[in-house]
Design a protein around this motif. Structure first.
Motif, short mmCIF file in Angstrom:
data_model
loop_
_atom_site.label_atom_id
_atom_site.label_comp_id
_atom_site.label_asym_id
_atom_site.label_seq_id
_atom_site.Cartn_x
_atom_site.Cartn_y
_atom_site.Cartn_z
N LEU A 375 0.97 -1.13 0.15
CA LEU A 375 -0.09 -0.02 0.09
C LEU A 375 0.90 1.22 0.01
O LEU A 375 1.82 1.48 0.86
CB LEU A 375 -1.01 0.06 1.28
CG LEU A 375 -2.00 1.26 1.31
CD1 LEU A 375 -2.85 1.24 0.32
CD2 LEU A 375 -2.57 0.99 2.83
N ARG A 376 0.77 2.06 -1.01
CA ARG A 376 1.59 3.11 -1.12
C ARG A 376 0.89 4.52 -1.51
O ARG A 376 -0.07 4.45 -2.23
CB ARG A 376 2.62 2.91 -2.38
CG ARG A 376 3.81 2.00 -2.05
CD ARG A 376 4.47 1.68 -2.90
NE ARG A 376 5.65 0.92 -2.72
CZ ARG A 376 5.61 -0.38 -2.96
NH1 ARG A 376 4.70 -0.95 -4.01
NH2 ARG A 376 6.63 -1.24 -2.70
N PHE A 377 1.50 5.69 -1.25
CA PHE A 377 0.96 6.96 -1.42
C PHE A 377 2.03 7.65 -2.15
O PHE A 377 3.15 8.04 -1.47
CB PHE A 377 0.22 7.53 -0.19
CG PHE A 377 -0.56 8.82 -0.55
CD1 PHE A 377 -1.82 8.52 -0.94
CD2 PHE A 377 0.08 9.84 -0.42
CE1 PHE A 377 -2.66 9.68 -1.33
CE2 PHE A 377 -0.80 11.00 -0.78
CZ PHE A 377 -2.02 10.97 -1.19
N VAL A 378 1.44 8.09 -3.52
CA VAL A 378 2.43 9.15 -4.13
C VAL A 378 1.86 10.65 -3.87
O VAL A 378 0.84 10.84 -4.57
CB VAL A 378 2.85 8.65 -5.55
CG1 VAL A 378 3.70 9.54 -6.30
CG2 VAL A 378 3.67 6.94 -5.71
N MET A 379 2.59 11.35 -3.44
CA MET A 379 2.18 12.76 -3.33
C MET A 379 2.27 13.87 -4.61
O MET A 379 3.26 13.12 -5.57
CB MET A 379 2.75 13.49 -2.11
CG MET A 379 2.66 12.98 -0.75
SD MET A 379 3.44 13.95 0.26
CE MET A 379 5.25 13.30 0.25
N ALA A 380 1.31 14.47 -4.90
CA ALA A 380 1.52 15.28 -5.99
C ALA A 380 3.03 15.81 -6.32
O ALA A 380 3.26 16.21 -7.36
CB ALA A 380 0.38 16.33 -6.07
N SER A 381 3.31 16.25 -5.21
CA SER A 381 4.87 17.00 -5.20
C SER A 381 5.86 15.83 -5.51
O SER A 381 7.21 16.27 -5.64
CB SER A 381 5.04 17.49 -3.83
OG SER A 381 5.01 16.71 -3.02
N GLY A 382 5.71 14.70 -5.54
CA GLY A 382 6.57 13.61 -5.93
C GLY A 382 6.97 12.67 -4.64
O GLY A 382 7.69 11.60 -5.01
N GLY A 383 6.74 12.88 -3.50
CA GLY A 383 7.05 12.05 -2.35
C GLY A 383 6.19 10.94 -2.28
O GLY A 383 5.27 10.67 -2.79
N ASN A 384 7.06 9.74 -2.02
CA ASN A 384 6.37 8.43 -1.97
C ASN A 384 6.40 7.88 -0.63
O ASN A 384 7.51 8.01 0.10
CB ASN A 384 7.36 7.58 -3.03
CG ASN A 384 6.82 6.12 -3.08
OD1 ASN A 384 5.95 5.68 -2.39
ND2 ASN A 384 6.99 5.78 -4.40
N MET A 385 5.28 7.36 -0.14
CA MET A 385 5.18 6.82 1.32
C MET A 385 4.72 5.35 1.32
O MET A 385 3.69 5.30 0.45
CB MET A 385 4.09 7.81 2.10
CG MET A 385 4.35 9.20 2.05
SD MET A 385 3.10 10.32 3.00
CE MET A 385 3.01 9.52 4.36
N ASP A 386 5.09 4.67 1.95
CA ASP A 386 4.75 3.29 2.27
C ASP A 386 3.78 3.44 3.48
O ASP A 386 4.07 3.83 4.51
CB ASP A 386 5.80 2.24 2.65
CG ASP A 386 6.51 1.98 1.23
OD1 ASP A 386 5.96 1.82 0.16
OD2 ASP A 386 8.01 1.63 1.49
#
Length: 695
Positions: A375-386
């Motif tokens: 499960l990941r979230f890619v921010m509009a600014s480019g940051g990537n979070m697990d």
């Protein structure tokens, strides 16, 4: 006989939430601590930051400490929705709001001049809709009834030009059966925006009167009767719109959509919704509204065209979410859920006792042990979070066009008291038994429209069947076997069933909503077969099996066959019955004529789905036969008399005309068929005369 349905006993829990808020019987310090604490409904209240709020439509709202709308710039409203109770101004010393700032909660015990009356105002600025929604909460804590005049007074910055109801009526002093609010247009020296006040549901049992103060102000007055211990709410809303070019019914219907009380009803807290007198729709107890579990929109996150990751009350990250396999283990079993069906996930960081919660696009909601691979979230600014579900706050996905649509295999939605909602398939196999005060009802899911919980005592459900029967019942049995679109076959205790909405009930509810939005009259599911209206808004469809009913008039007893009754209406529904005497009814006959008197019978026998029910006469409010029925003998007599209308002898034609007129509405359809078929001018003239007498 069914017990009288109490409005008050089950409301105690709802009022306790407000009691914690107001601090009944506590000193000021303890009141303040309770007010900023956690109420029974789980909301945390903090001191309010009053002032100007601007919605997404560019409207500015200056909400003052007592809930009144103050003037902002060149706004048409100078002082709006000022609350007065029996002429006394509402005020509060300590305005509060919910912790997320979405709703103001104002309270005071002495705003009415009446000891024991508790008053609160809940105000929510709905930024996306451009609407401010109000709830006025009134609670009588005494052992005596209270009569209240609740006034909402608005003063304008100059003379307004005119006001119209949502049905296009100008300067109305009361709202009609289909009217729910007014639109006020500005005078020439005022702003170029009009103001809409939504005051009730179109079919609400309580509607306000309207009075004008020399075009400088409008007052909306509700007369509210509070029984001992009763709590009542009033919901209303206000919005600002460009001055319309047309004031016809359809144009106004489109303008009023944003403040339609039935749309805003979802924003009323669940424990207050059942208490809101001007929101109820008496003709429709069910429909889509039987499903009360809120969807993803209730997570406190404004949805957009992108996914949103919510962290706490204020942090919102915009981006795109992705996931591998999603596994859910719940009380219904284990299942894998495709991520594309997910609209939101409420994770372990929300401290839910039942683990995580997942919302699906078709409206299903499940709680349990939820695991999501990658499960990941890619921010509009480019940051990537697990992301880890166990530590997740809220993940809300972008809105989809087909959201809320049921899959083709879904036959019903089941809602549980545990807070889950499941799509059922192969619903015709589901069999339930409901115990009513008059007999047992055994039914399958495809025979009902909806099943809705009775919020007050006695505990049970209302059920509406496809044939129009609607009654209160207690669901009997231990467990019922079901089939879910997600979990497959499973069993659930009958006591856990909160609500059921069948596909047929959903389709009917959507059709009624479309007619309502288009300005057309809403149609209740009125049966074409004989039916009884009973106490508690219940209705039983079925033939009365008794050969005659006996009315005790002042002159002598009169026997009336049930098939001859067009409508039998109870005249003493609010009065206590005299010892040894039945209720009094007014009976209109299909053959013409009216009879009034006390019904001699104690019970009426009714054919309900093949069973003979003994229904106490004391429970009957109305008996209706929508379509008249003729005996075989009467049909033969009518056929003979119709032939005589064309007889050579004038006296025979006259006698036949008089006798046919005596059949009245019973034979109307036969007369109409004969009129269309006959080529004899004399026969046609006499039939037209008979039919004109019926109209």
């Amino acid at each position: 006989m069914i017990a009288s349905l109490s409005k008050y006993s089950a409301l105690h829990v709802a009022w306790m939430s407000l009691a914690l808020l107001i601090g009944i019987g506590q000193d000021a310090d303890v009141q303040a601590q309770a007010a900023v604490g956690v109420s029974a409904s789980g909301e945390r209240l903090v001191p309010a930051a009053m002032g100007i709020r601007t919605d997404k439509h560019g409207n500015s709202w200056n909400i003052e400490q007592n809930g009144t709308l103050g003037r902002v710039g060149s706004s048409m409203v100078n002082s709006g929705l000022n609350l007065l109770i029996n002429g006394n101004q509402f005020y509060t010393y300590q305005p509060l709001m919910t912790a997320d700032g979405s709703e103001y909660v104002l309270h005071n015990r002495q705003s009415s001049g009446l000891s024991g009356l508790l008053v609160a105002r809940r105000i929510k600025v709905m930024e996306a809709e451009g609407v401010v929604r109000y709830i006025e909460v009134l609670a009588n804590t005494t052992s005596n009834p209270i009569s209240l005049n609740v006034t909402l007074r608005t003063q304008f910055s100059g003379n307004y030009k005119a006001y119209y109801t949502d049905q296009g009526n100008s300067s109305a002093v009361t709202l009609g059966p289909r009217e729910s609010g007014v639109l006020v247009t500005p005078g020439s020296s005022q702003a170029n925006r009009a103001v809409i006040f939504s005051l009730c549901s179109p079919k609400a049992s309580l509607k306000p009167s309207i009075s004008s103060q020399n075009r400088y102000g409008l007052s909306f007055q509700y007369n509210v009767q509070l029984a001992a211990g009763q709590t009542v709410c009033l919901a209303h809303a206000v919005s600002q719109v460009p001055v319309p070019q047309s004031f016809d019914r359809k144009a106004l219907g489109r303008i009023f959509r944003s403040v339609d009380m039935d749309r805003l009803g979802a924003t009323i807290p669940t424990d207050l919704r059942a208490l809101t007198e001007n929101y109820r729709r008496p003709a429709s107890l069910g429909g889509i509204e039987v499903l009360s579990i809120p969807g993803a929109s209730a997570l406190g996150v404004d949805r957009a065209r992108r996914d949103v990751l919510a962290l706490g009350e204020t942090t919102r990250l915009i981006g795109s979410a992705s996931s591998g396999k999603i596994s859910l283990t719940s009380g219904f079993g284990s299942a894998e859920i495709p991520f594309e069906q997910v609209t939101a996930i409420e994770g372990g960081n929300r401290k839910r006792r039942d683990g995580a919660r997942v919302f699906l696009a078709d409206g299903q909601v499940f709680s349990g042990d939820l695991k999501a691979e990658a499960l990941r979230f890619v921010m509009a600014s480019g940051g990537n979070m697990d992301l880890d579900v166990s530590r997740l706050d809220r993940l809300v996905r972008a809105e989809k066009k087909d959201e809320g649509e049921w899959a083709s295999a879904t036959s019903a939605m089941l809602e549980t008291y545990g807070g889950d909602r499941l799509a059922l398939v192969e619903g015709e196999a589901l069999e339930l038994t409901g115990l009513t005060p008059w007999g047992a009802l055994r039914f399958k899911l495809d025979e009902i429209l909806w099943l809705s919980p009775q919020e007050d005592e006695p505990v049970g459900h209302y059920i509406e069947f496809r044939n129009g029967t609607r009654c209160f019942a207690f669901l009997a049995g231990d467990e019922v076997a079901l089939k879910s679109s997600i979990f497959g076959d499973f069993s659930i205790p009958v006591s856990q069933i909160r609500a059921l909405l069948s596909r047929g009930g959903r389709e009917r509810s959507l059709a009624e909503s479309e007619r309502h939005e288009a300005g057309d009259a809403e149609s209740e599911n009125t049966p074409m077969q004989p039916y009884l209206r009973l106490v508690g808004k219940q209705r039983i469809v079925g033939e009365v099996l008794d050969s005659n009913l006996h009315l005790l008039t002042h002159a002598e007893p009169i026997a009336v066959a049930p098939r001859e009754i067009r409508q039998m209406t109870r005249l003493d529904a609010e009065a206590a019955l005299a010892p040894g005497r039945g209720p009094q009814f007014r009976v209109q006959l299909w053959g013409g004529g009216v009879v009034s008197g006390h019904l001699a019978e104690t019970f009426v026998t009714v054919d309900v789905r093949g069973d003979a029910w003994q229904v106490p006469v004391a429970d009957i409010v109305e008996l209706v036969t929508p379509v008249p029925k003729l005996s075989d003998g009467a049909r033969k007599d009518i056929a003979r008399l119709l032939r005589q209308l064309g007889a050579d002898d004038w006296q025979q034609r006259e006698a036949a005309t008089d006798e046919l007129s005596g059949f009245g509405y019973l034979a109307k359809s036969i007369f109409e068929d004969e009129l269309r078929a006959s080529s004899d001018a004399e026969v046609r003239r006499r039939l037209e005369r008979i039919l004109a007498g019926l109209d």
